[in-house]
Design an enzyme around this catalytic site. Structure first.
Site, PDB file in Angstrom:
ATOM      1  N   ASP A  53       6.031  30.328 -10.288  1.00 15.97           N
ATOM      2  CA  ASP A  53       5.055  30.389  -9.213  1.00 15.97           C
ATOM      3  C   ASP A  53       3.773  29.724  -9.726  1.00 15.97           C
ATOM      4  OD1 ASP A  53       3.737  30.837  -6.840  1.00 15.97           O
ATOM      5  OD2 ASP A  53       4.279  32.950  -6.677  1.00 15.97           O
TER       6      ASP A  53
HETATM    7  C1  NOJ Z   1       1.831  31.210  -4.662  1.00 19.21           C
HETATM    8  C2  NOJ Z   1       2.803  31.991  -3.848  1.00 19.21           C
HETATM    9  O1  NOJ Z   1       3.113  33.193  -4.494  1.00 19.21           O
HETATM   10  C3  NOJ Z   1       4.103  31.253  -3.544  1.00 19.21           C
HETATM   11  O2  NOJ Z   1       4.832  31.987  -2.611  1.00 19.21           O
HETATM   12  C4  NOJ Z   1       3.819  29.874  -3.067  1.00 19.21           C
HETATM   13  O3  NOJ Z   1       5.028  29.202  -2.782  1.00 19.21           O
HETATM   14  C5  NOJ Z   1       3.021  29.146  -4.111  1.00 19.21           C
HETATM   15  N1  NOJ Z   1       1.753  29.833  -4.325  1.00 19.21           N
HETATM   16  C6  NOJ Z   1       2.729  27.717  -3.730  1.00 19.21           C
HETATM   17  O4  NOJ Z   1       1.835  27.671  -2.672  1.00 19.21           O
END
Ligand code: NOJ
Length: 703
Positions: free
Chosen positions: A265
């Site tokens: 993530d």
């Molecule tokens: C953080 C989030 O937890 C995730 O779900 C997302 O895909 C990413 N950022 C990218 O935006």
């Protein structure tokens, strides 16, 4: 095809330098900061978004084919001409915004969710996006957590069905097709269990619960062929998910046979330092890569440190090569080596078509859940003058919900106008967004509809709340309105179950509309005025008050089970233990009766057929969701008091009876034991065919 892919990658890897391999493990944001030189040197494997407003290539922050092609051209100038893969958060639609995922789950219609994902894939790919960071398939039992909006609710059976359908919707039969994109099942795993509903916080989940509640959607996504997964932010049982080798490698790859790649993530590789398991960036990178995170989303830590860790022997070339292999495999399967560019003419033909709007409207309708309908107040066919009031009266993009970077407010017919368009000609609609004005106007109308709820920014990532009640000021309006004696309908727009106990008592009818997407206004009008009928069912338990969470239907019995008047039983002294509305609950504009529950045998051998008759006893056609639940009465571990095992929609005319038939297979009764083994245990079971998780016809069988 597989053979070709592997041969192709082997050939490529044999020519790659370590720096080029590490490049494949690196994702950066597309934008002015994207270094053309790094692209030309093959040191970036993926770009986050295909937008580059400030590069002069793109006009907006949205992705577009021209920007994707610009960056792709730079990447293809590199020695080995390895294409980039562009990823973006295409969560519940792209330009055509569908209902939020939690609402989609309320349709209990995975096929429809798959169709919506397929449209999202087609739209996003036309703008150069080949990879979505979806579906989000985290089970959630605590509505304080803002991300409850992004998943399918509390149930592993429904969650697994939705996960598989969404993966198939995005990817189709082959994600090499120009209008399909690679899915990313996220956030592996246990992310929904963050303590106190606080996003990013840690959590503890026992192995049986992890396996039987939180993992089934992931296993379903892997079986459905998801190309990628994303590791979660959470520290689970003391091990940050991004560094958890047991879960990322032993379970995901060795047990489940996943051969795609895992992306971290956002910055979560670097965050291993904050978690306190890594001393520095080099240490963080080694842990994440070794655990099984092949791609570093934007922290830059792989890019900065892996080469020197290789040089000083802290990581092996084999480990880096294996990670690069996985990324290249998905790129090859995605057809990027043969079709790296996006046809710039496709977007105009693909984005927001009439067909996709129609699907968005149907989906929005099918997601709405009727919670109360006293004296058959809805549909509002007998009233001539109706006041619609509340903070959603003029809503446009407020109907979208969380995660809609590509939805546009100007594409939405404002709620007020949409209701006017749908209302019968002889109905006069008045509107008021100011509570004081609403109370004055209400005195002059035949019925009142309050459209209230959460702004989308109060829902989604890191939008956690400590109070599940309606946002400030709204409860007062409902209370004041309810004293006027006008038939009162409450429509709630929200990204989570809100604790609306008092408002349910005060209103005559309550419709839960979630955040219904681009066609939400018209869909609502169709339900309110009876052109469509509500058929959604709750995919998550609705608490009476914040203090009841976590609350979920598939709980354990305890040694002192809940009874209505139980002292020294599982209870609160100030509140019933039962939810306000249980999982699976929802009304229609007609009523249904269940009868004649039959089992094909007393003992399940391999499988069992279960049937029941469902009759529409009311005056209108309607759709019922018949639900199959079981309970394993005695086990080596305590077992849930009910578990969903199947569900079927029945569309019934007034007076019509149909027999619903379920097949229950032995493996559906398996569970994870204390020693980690999984299997069924002989004994007696209860089975229900039911309208929700608290009621239904019950029978017994043996295994
Ligand atoms: C953080 C989030 O937890 C995730 O779900 C997302 O895909 C990413 N950022 C990218 O935006």
């Amino acid at each position: 095809m597989t053979q070709n892919t592997e041969e192709f990658i082997n050939h490529l890897l044999a020519q790659m330098t370590p720096a080029e391999m590490i490049g494949q493990l690196t994702q950066f944001s597309a934008g002015p900061e994207t270094s053309p030189d790094l692209l030309r040197q093959g040191q970036i494997g993926s770009l986050f978004n295909a937008s580059g407003a400030l590069t002069g290539q793109g006009q907006s922050k949205s992705s577009n084919a021209a920007t994707a092609n610009y960056f792709q051209n730079l990447a293809l100038e590199a020695r080995l001409k390895i294409p980039l893969i562009f990823g973006r958060d295409v969560i519940h639609g792209y330009r055509t915004v569908f209902p939020i995922p939690l609402a989609q789950a309320a349709s209990f219609n995975p096929e429809l969710a798959g169709q919506a994902a397929s449209i999202a894939a087609s739209e996003a790919s036309a703008d150069g996006i080949k990879w979505t960071f979806a579906p989000m398939i985290d089970i959630a039992r605590d509505a304080r957590w803002g991300r409850v909006a992004e998943g399918s609710g509390e149930d592993p059976c429904l969650g697994a069905d939705m996960a598989a359908a969404l993966v198939r919707g995005f990817q189709g039969d082959s994600y090499s097709a120009p209008d399909k994109i690679v899915a990313c099942a996220k956030h592996y795993v246990g992310y929904g269990a963050s303590e106190g509903g606080r996003d990013y916080d840690g959590g503890e989940i026992s192995e049986p619960t992890l396996r039987d509640v939180y993992m089934p959607p992931y296993q379903a996504a892997v079986s459905a062929g998801t190309g990628t997964l994303m590791s979660a932010f959470i520290d689970l049982n003391g091990v940050p998910a991004t560094a958890n080798r047991r879960l990322l490698t032993d379970v995901l790859r060795s047990e489940w046979g996943f051969d795609g790649f895992v992306v971290s993530d956002w910055d979560s590789v670097g965050e291993l330092i904050h978690h306190g398991v890594a001393e520095d960036e080099a240490h963080a990178a080694i842990q994440a890569l070794r655990a099984g995170v092949e791609m570093d989303m934007v922290s830059g830590v792989y890019h900065k440190t892996l080469a020197s860790s290789l040089q000083n022997g802290k990581i092996s070339l084999g480990e880096i090569e294996e990670a690069a292999r996985r990324v290249l495999r998905i790129k090859h399967r995605a057809g990027l080596f043969t079709q790296p560019f996006t046809d710039p003419d496709r977007a105009a033909l693909t984005l927001l078509t009439d067909k996709s709007r129609q699907l968005a409207r149907k989906f929005a309708r099918d997601c709405m859940v009727l919670l109360k309908n006293e004296h058959k107040l809805l549909p509002l066919s007998r009233f001539r003058r109706i006041l619609v009031a509340g903070n959603f009266v003029h809503a446009t993009s407020e109907l979208f919900g969380t995660w809609t970077p590509d939805g546009r407010a100007e594409d939405v017919t404002p709620l007020e106008e949409a209701l006017r368009q749908v209302a019968p000609n002889n109905v006069e609609l008045w509107f008021a967004d100011q509570p004081d004005l609403a109370l004055i106007l209400a005195q002059q109308v035949d019925a009142v509809v309050l459209v209230l709820g959460e702004h989308p920014w109060r829902s989604g990532e890191n939008a956690n709340v400590s109070q599940l009640e309606l946002p400030p000021g709204q409860a007062e309006l409902v209370a004041a309105m309810s004293t006027l004696g006008k038939p009162l309908t409450l429509v709630v727009f929200a990204g989570r179950p809100l604790a609306i106990t008092r408002q349910v008592a005060q209103a005559d009818a309550v419709l839960y509309a979630w955040h219904p997407g681009i066609e939400g206004g018209a869909a609502l009008g169709e339900i309110l005025f009876g052109l469509g009928s509500p058929s959604g069912r709750l995919p998550i338990s609705f608490p009476r008050a914040t203090g009841q969470v976590p609350i979920y239907y598939n709980q354990k019995n305890s040694g002192r089970p809940i009874t209505p008047d139980g002292e020294f039983r599982t209870r609160y002294v100030d509140l019933p233990t039962a939810p306000l509305f249980p999982f699976g609950y929802g009304l229609a504009y007609t009523q249904f009766e269940y009868s004649n529950l039959k089992l094909s045998a007393e003992t399940l051998r391999g499988s069992l057929q279960i049937s029941a008759d469902v009759t529409n006893t009311g005056p209108r056609p309607g759709t019922e969701l018949a639900q199959l639940y079981v309970r394993d009465l005695v086990g080596s571990l305590t077992r849930p008091i009910r578990e969903l095992k199947g569900y079927q929609h029945l569309h019934l005319q007034p007076g019509e009876t149909r027999t619903v038939k379920f097949t229950l297979r032995e493996e559906q009764l398996a569970f994870t034991r204390a020693d980690g083994t999984r299997g069924v245990e002989p004994g007696q079971f209860h089975v229900w065919v039911a309208p929700d998780s608290q009621r239904g016809l019950r029978a017994e069988f043996w295994l």
